[in-house]
Enzyme design. Sequence first.
Site, PDB file in Angstrom:
ATOM      1  N   SER A   1       0.842  -1.190   0.000  1.00 40.31           N
ATOM      2  CA  SER A   1       0.000   0.000   0.000  1.00 40.31           C
ATOM      3  C   SER A   1       0.881   1.245   0.000  1.00 40.31           C
ATOM      4  CB  SER A   1      -0.951  -0.031   1.206  1.00 40.31           C
ATOM      5  OG  SER A   1      -1.843   1.064   1.175  1.00 40.31           O
ATOM      6  N   THR A   2       0.835   2.052   1.066  1.00 41.72           N
ATOM      7  CA  THR A   2       1.609   3.290   1.105  1.00 41.72           C
ATOM      8  C   THR A   2       3.100   3.005   0.929  1.00 41.72           C
ATOM      9  OG1 THR A   2       0.004   4.077   2.724  1.00 41.72           O
ATOM     10  CG2 THR A   2       1.978   5.415   2.411  1.00 41.72           C
TER      11      THR A   2
ATOM     12  N   HIS B   1      -2.681  -0.901  -3.340  1.00 45.89           N
ATOM     13  CA  HIS B   1      -3.836  -0.042  -3.097  1.00 45.89           C
ATOM     14  C   HIS B   1      -3.712   1.230  -3.935  1.00 45.89           C
ATOM     15  CE1 HIS B   1      -4.287  -1.955   1.177  1.00 45.89           C
ATOM     16  NE2 HIS B   1      -4.771  -2.731   0.226  1.00 45.89           N
TER      17      HIS B   1
ATOM     18  N   MET C   1       0.003   1.175   5.290  1.00 43.56           N
ATOM     19  CA  MET C   1      -0.689   1.369   6.564  1.00 43.56           C
ATOM     20  C   MET C   1      -1.836   0.366   6.668  1.00 43.56           C
ATOM     21  SD  MET C   1      -2.591   5.002   5.894  1.00 43.56           S
ATOM     22  CE  MET C   1      -3.539   5.344   4.403  1.00 43.56           C
TER      23      MET C   1
ATOM     24  N   ASP D   1      -4.131  -4.964   5.938  1.00 41.01           N
ATOM     25  CA  ASP D   1      -4.576  -5.768   4.802  1.00 41.01           C
ATOM     26  C   ASP D   1      -3.533  -6.827   4.462  1.00 41.01           C
ATOM     27  OD1 ASP D   1      -6.236  -6.580   2.737  1.00 41.01           O
ATOM     28  OD2 ASP D   1      -5.519  -5.062   1.323  1.00 41.01           O
TER      29      ASP D   1
END
Length: 362
Positions: free
Chosen positions: A183-184, A210, A303, A306
Site C-alpha cells: 500500500s503506502t 492499493h 498502513m 490488509d
Amino acid sequence: MAKIRVLIVDDSAFMRKLINDFLSEHPEIDVIGTARNGEDAIKKWRELRPDVITLDVEMPKLNGLEVLKTIMKEQPLPVVMLSSTTKEGADTTLQAIQAGAVDFVAKPSGSISIDLHKIKTELIKKVLSASKANLTKINFLEDSKSVGKKQNSSIDSELKVAGRVTTRGFTRESKKIVCIGTSTGGPRALQQVITSLPKDIDVPVLVVQHMPPGFTKSLANRLDSLSQIKVKEAEDGELLQKGTAYIAPGGFHLEIKSLGATLAVSLSLSPPRNGHRPSVDVMFESISTIKNYSKIAVIMTGMGSDGSKGLVEMKKNGIVKAIAESQDTSIVFGMPKAAIATNMVDEVANVENIAQSIMNYI
C-alpha cells in the site's frame, strides 16, 4: 501531544479552502499555511517548516513535481500529492512517488473538485500516516538504481544460483505462484522488487497495490518499461503466464480461478474489504483455494493490516512461504507488522533483498 503542522499547496483558492476546512476539523492537525503556486510553496515551506505538505500536481510557475524535487533535495519531509485521474496526472503522480512523495490522493473530478468531500476521510488518514513515514527509506531508494531490461545479467545468475541452492522445503517440481500485497510506499518498493526478478522466472506474479482506478495502468506500464519480466494490468479471464506480473486494476478485487490445469484471472466488484478494492486479503484468500501449487506470499510497506487475514487462510490451506518487509525499509510498517504478528511469516527482509528471498523459494 503536538499537532501535525500542515502546509496546503494548490493553485485554486476554492480547493485551498476546502482542504483547509477538512484538515482543520481533525484534532491532531494544525494547518499553518497555504500556498497558491509552486514558487509560493517553496517560499512558505522555507518560512514555516511544516511537518507535512499537501501538494497539487498541476500548478503554474513551478508544478508539483518540480516543487517536490526541490524539497526532497534540500530538506526531505512527508509530502502527499493531490492528483487528477487523467493519464497525464497518473503518470506525473507516479513520478512524484519515485521522487520522494509518501502518498497521493486522487481528486474525484479534476483539478477543481466541488465533490472533494468524497475523499475527505482518505485525505485526513493519509496526512496522519505521512507524518509517521520512514523518510530515511525514501532517501535510500532515491539513490538506488533499478535493474532495468538492458542491465547485464549478473543478478540473473546470482538469483538463479540461490534458487537452486536452497528451496527451503519446496520441491523443485512443484508448481508455484508469487503474490505480493502493498500500500503506502508500495510503488517504490515494487520497483525495487519487480525490476530485480530475472526474466526467465518460472512462475506468475500477482500484485495488489492499493490505488484508485486509472493509476494502476500507469504503474504497470512504468514497471514494465524498467523490468526484465513482463508487467501488465490484470484483465478478467486471462490465463496466467510464467514470467509475467499482473497488477490488480484499481477498483477491482483480483481473484484466481482454476481452469483445468491452468489458472485464470477473475476480477470482482464485490464490496471493498476494510476500505480497499483491490484488497490483499481477497487475493490471498482466493489463492489459498488453489490446489497443487506452492505459494510465496509477500507483504510490503503500507498502513493498516490488509493481507494478514488472507495470509492466515493461505497457511491453513497449503504450502506457503511468507516474506514480510522489515521495519527498517518500510515507509509505513503497518501491513508488514500485522502480518508478522500472525506468527505466519517465514522471513523478514529489507526491500532490496526481497527479490532474492523470492527466488530462494523458487
